[in-house]
Design an enzyme around this catalytic site. Structure first.
Site, short mmCIF file in Angstrom:
data_model
loop_
_atom_site.label_atom_id
_atom_site.label_comp_id
_atom_site.label_asym_id
_atom_site.label_seq_id
_atom_site.Cartn_x
_atom_site.Cartn_y
_atom_site.Cartn_z
N LYS A 1 0.80 -1.23 0.00
CA LYS A 1 0.00 0.00 0.00
C LYS A 1 0.83 1.29 0.00
CE LYS A 1 -2.18 -1.53 3.60
NZ LYS A 1 -3.10 -1.84 4.70
N ASP B 1 -5.60 -5.62 10.59
CA ASP B 1 -6.91 -4.94 10.60
C ASP B 1 -8.08 -5.91 10.34
OD1 ASP B 1 -5.99 -5.22 8.00
OD2 ASP B 1 -6.60 -3.23 7.32
C1 BGC Z 1 -2.07 -5.85 3.76
C2 BGC Z 1 -2.97 -6.57 4.73
C3 BGC Z 1 -4.11 -5.67 5.16
C4 BGC Z 1 -4.84 -5.15 3.92
C5 BGC Z 1 -6.00 -4.23 4.27
C6 BGC Z 1 -2.88 -5.26 2.60
O1 BGC Z 1 -2.05 -4.49 1.80
O2 BGC Z 1 -1.10 -6.73 3.22
O3 BGC Z 1 -2.24 -6.98 5.86
O4 BGC Z 1 -5.00 -6.40 5.95
O5 BGC Z 1 -3.92 -4.43 3.11
O6 BGC Z 1 -5.60 -3.13 4.97
#
Ligand code: BGC
Length: 483
Positions: A179, A215
């Site tokens: 992200k 989360d």
């Molecule tokens: C992460 C997860 C997270 C999800 C939602 C992903 O990029 O790898 O760990 O739960 O985003 O936030």
């Protein structure tokens, strides 16, 4: 559905659907075709994910699995007896939240006493880990002051929404950033330790125990407090992921055969081994290539809010190059990566104001549009967001079908706790997702529960449960360790 609506609109604007607009429609549709996934294709995607999930759970196959299936050591959902005051930190997007949460046993309620949001500037998202954790510790200090909590050492629930190999409830190794984060010196390190070190560097306050949660787990736990049949947590926001309660006997990497454990699937990584090649479009490949983590989190890049706007921008650009939009003239803005924000998709798809919103957004992007352009832009948004909802449905159906079969049930009734801006804010994403789940998991009756302040409160729930176990208050211990 939208295609038919546009066809009608062509008639209304008196341009005749049988002349140039019909040929335009057909050409636009040709470009959008790769985004349309049939039910059979979705079933096939689901079958591939099922295999990858099994690989992720396996002791010897885990290391080569793209769907990591990470044990969380959460062994049961809340039973309503938890209580106490907690701090919660929530890091997972461009904002970071600090919360003070009170869990009231008598009323079976989780109260958010107060919260504060701190932005994470881009230079911190891409800087050193030390700087990131110093920033977090500083925000926490500010919050403690504003709440007059400094001096009390409260337990802390830390929602850290990235893939982590959880060793214990307070030991969690970051596998990789996702992200848009890329702080140096954190991958391969224990995140709880990095946070504690940053707090010690300041030396002006302290915290007691720390419980780390993803989360998805926080969302499942906070919804589980309201509805005890909630055993799945799903996020469709900046990123996407889900967790669910798996039978211990299938969790081959953790000792023990009895009961269940919550598994953080990290389904965003599905396809990283190339198994979704036939589903990816040229636009997905471009999004991946220009991201800060090429080749990683393939499934997430087709679904989540961080990428949907960019996919739409690339499609609009392609249609412009093909002279199917804006008289073949892109604007500087349309040529700029990231200029088409994901929230524009929701605005453009609003049932009543969508077309007006489309016009405003196209004007803002400095495009020379006409009514048909605005309709095409709407069709593109609808196509890209529908694919996202249907892919998510395929993944969720894989999980509910698995739970049903695990338990040898003819019919499963279950609840999914959900959070994330795409699911919450898009006008028909949730309807589309739910309709596709009904088709893909016909023997499962799935209720969707939107979490209220999900992951933050959920982290407090996990902390509450861990704390209960640790201090011997005698409540049901839901954690597989640290109790
Ligand atoms: C992460 C997860 C997270 C999800 C939602 C992903 O990029 O790898 O760990 O739960 O985003 O936030």
């Amino acid at each position: 559905m939208l295609a038919a609506w546009w066809f009608r609109l062509c008639l209304q604007v008196n341009q005749g659907p049988f002349g140039s607009e019909l040929s335009l429609t057909l050409q636009v549709q040709k470009h959008l075709e790769p985004f349309r996934l049939s039910l059979e294709k979705l079933q096939d995607v689901s079958a591939r994910l099922r295999k990858d999930m099994i690989r992720g759970l396996g002791k010897h196959s885990h290391h080569r699995a793209s769907v990591k299936m990470l044990p969380t050591f959460v062994r049961a959902t809340p039973d309503g007896t938890e209580k106490g005051d907690f701090l919660a930190l929530d890091l997972g997007g461009t904002n970071f939240r600090v919360l003070h949460v009170r869990v009231l046993e008598e009323e079976q309620r989780v109260l958010k006493m107060d919260s504060q949001i701190c932005a994470i500037p881009q230079d911190i998202m891409l800087g050193t880990g030390e700087k990131l954790f110093d920033h977090i510790a500083a925000c926490l200090a500010e919050f403690l002051d504003s709440q007059k909590l400094r001096g009390q050492t409260l337990p802390l629930g830390f929602t850290f929404s990235f893939p982590c190999e959880q060793k214990e409830i307070d030991k969690s190794i970051l596998i990789r950033w996702t992200k848009g984060f890329n702080c140096s010196g954190v991958e391969g390190e224990d995140v709880v330790n990095l946070l504690k070190e940053a707090i010690h560097r300041r030396g002006d306050y302290d915290i007691s125990s720390v419980a780390m949660v993803n989360d998805t787990v926080g969302t499942m736990m906070s919804c589980g407090y309201r509805d005890q049949s909630c055993e799945i947590g799903m996020i469709i926001g900046t990123g996407t992921n889900a967790c669910y309660m798996e039978e211990m006997k299938n969790v081959k990497r953790v000792e023990g055969e009895d009961g269940r454990m919550c598994i953080n699937t990290e389904w965003g990584g599905f396809g990283d081994d190339g198994c979704l090649k036939d589903v990816l479009t040229e636009f997905d490949e471009e999004v991946d290539k220009t991201s800060i983590n090429p080749g990683v989190h393939t499934f997430e890049k087709m679904i989540s809010g961080m990428y949907l706007g960019e996919i739409v921008r690339l499609v609009l650009l392609k249609l412009t190059e093909e002279k199917l939009l804006f008289r073949g003239c892109p604007s500087e803005a349309l040529l700029t990566p990231g200029s088409f924000e994901t929230r524009f998709i929701s605005e453009i798809e609003e049932p009543d104001s969508g077309l007006e919103n489309a016009k405003k957004i196209l004007t803002k992007l400095d495009l020379d549009w006409d009514l048909v352009d605005a309709c095409v832009a709407r069709l593109v948004c609808d196509t890209v967001s529908s694919r996202s909802a249907r892919l998510c449905a395929a993944a969720l159906a894989t999980i509910v079908n698995r739970i049903r079969i695990n338990r040898g049930l003819d019919h499963l009734k279950t609840t999914v706790g959900v959070d994330g801006t795409v699911y919450r804010k898009h006008p028909n994403f949730s309807d589309e997702l739910q309709a596709a789940v009904r088709l893909l998991a016909p023997k499962c009756d799935v209720t969707f529960l939107i979490s209220e302040d999900g992951s933050g409160k959920g982290a407090a729930m996990v902390t509450a449960v861990a704390h209960v176990g640790a201090s011997g208050w005698g409540f049901a211990c839901v954690l597989g360790c640290a109790c």
